[in-house]
Design a protein around this motif. Sequence first.
Motif, PDB file in Angstrom:
ATOM      1  N   ASP A 185       0.866  -1.186   0.000  1.00 16.37           N
ATOM      2  CA  ASP A 185       0.000   0.000   0.000  1.00 16.37           C
ATOM      3  C   ASP A 185       0.900   1.233   0.000  1.00 16.37           C
ATOM      4  OD1 ASP A 185      -1.776   2.064   0.394  1.00 16.37           O
ATOM      5  OD2 ASP A 185      -2.932   1.050   1.958  1.00 16.37           O
ATOM      6  N   ARG A 187       0.353   4.193   0.127  1.00 16.21           N
ATOM      7  CA  ARG A 187      -0.093   5.343   0.916  1.00 16.21           C
ATOM      8  C   ARG A 187       0.470   5.339   2.336  1.00 16.21           C
ATOM      9  NH1 ARG A 187      -6.345   4.164   0.204  1.00 16.21           N
ATOM     10  NH2 ARG A 187      -5.447   2.148   0.833  1.00 16.21           N
ATOM     11  N   PRO A 212       0.866  -5.031  -5.418  1.00 14.72           N
ATOM     12  CA  PRO A 212      -0.015  -4.130  -4.674  1.00 14.72           C
ATOM     13  C   PRO A 212      -1.216  -4.851  -4.073  1.00 14.72           C
ATOM     14  CG  PRO A 212      -0.518  -3.999  -7.001  1.00 14.72           C
ATOM     15  CD  PRO A 212       0.659  -4.953  -6.880  1.00 14.72           C
ATOM     16  N   ARG A 213      -1.837  -4.211  -3.118  1.00 15.05           N
ATOM     17  CA  ARG A 213      -3.152  -4.681  -2.681  1.00 15.05           C
ATOM     18  C   ARG A 213      -4.103  -4.528  -3.859  1.00 15.05           C
ATOM     19  NH1 ARG A 213      -4.092  -5.940   2.433  1.00 15.05           N
ATOM     20  NH2 ARG A 213      -2.591  -5.308   4.034  1.00 15.05           N
TER      21      ARG A 213
END
Length: 258
Positions: A185, A187, A212-213
């Motif tokens: 993630d 972010r 990635p997720r």
Amino acid sequence: MGKTFVFVNQKGGVGKTTSALNIGAYLAQAGRNVLLVDFDAQANLSSGVGAHPLKPGVYELLSGTTTIDKAIKKTAVPRLDVIPSGIDLSGAAVELIGLTDRDLFLKKALAPVKNNYDFILIDCPPSLGVLTLNGMAAADSVLIPMQCEYFAMEGLSLLLQTIQRIQRSLNKSLEIGGIFFTMYDSRTKLAHDVVKQVSAYFKNKVFSTVIPRNVRLSEAPSHGQPIILYDPQCSGARAYQSLSQEIILRYGGSGSGT
């Protein structure tokens, strides 16, 4: 002779089976002959390619009631075969404990077909028990999927100790084939920090592609399909394709063209 990888992480839910399944599919798409070995009684890898419940499989192979050519099944992806698993394999783990050379059963079972494949990918249970030890004894290299979280780093230390024990006893030529990050993630600061720390320590052992997720990766197994068939345009699919290309560049595999 083909290259045998074992996917290992004693922590569940890190994307180990998803990775074995999808890397295998993309290696096959790239023209490599690939055999998936589901060595987990949960049989998620088998389900993920639509091969569960199919018998005979890995349990019958280990118990001596079938031959490896009968245990190998075709999948919907050309050049991608699988030896399926099932709940019976949980009994095999108990049965193996009391036997001589109990950690070498899988290596002996795969020996007749090792030259038939460019890559053999073994998916083991989320533990460091007898089945995982069999997987590491049969493999040339360990591939380690790792979540981007603090406790994953602690688990990596324990896993490396186990690999060192295997190198000293069962399989002196076993190497760490690579570490790759899953469920990334971008972010979160923690994800960046984990990637940075592990990459700084292991350097060229860390693959540059991160997974990635991605909800489509989670959905695909319930449809009995690798992501290459379920949604080849999603971010997870593109990441696994990239990771598979890294593996080819690093380890080759002759290939037969696409």
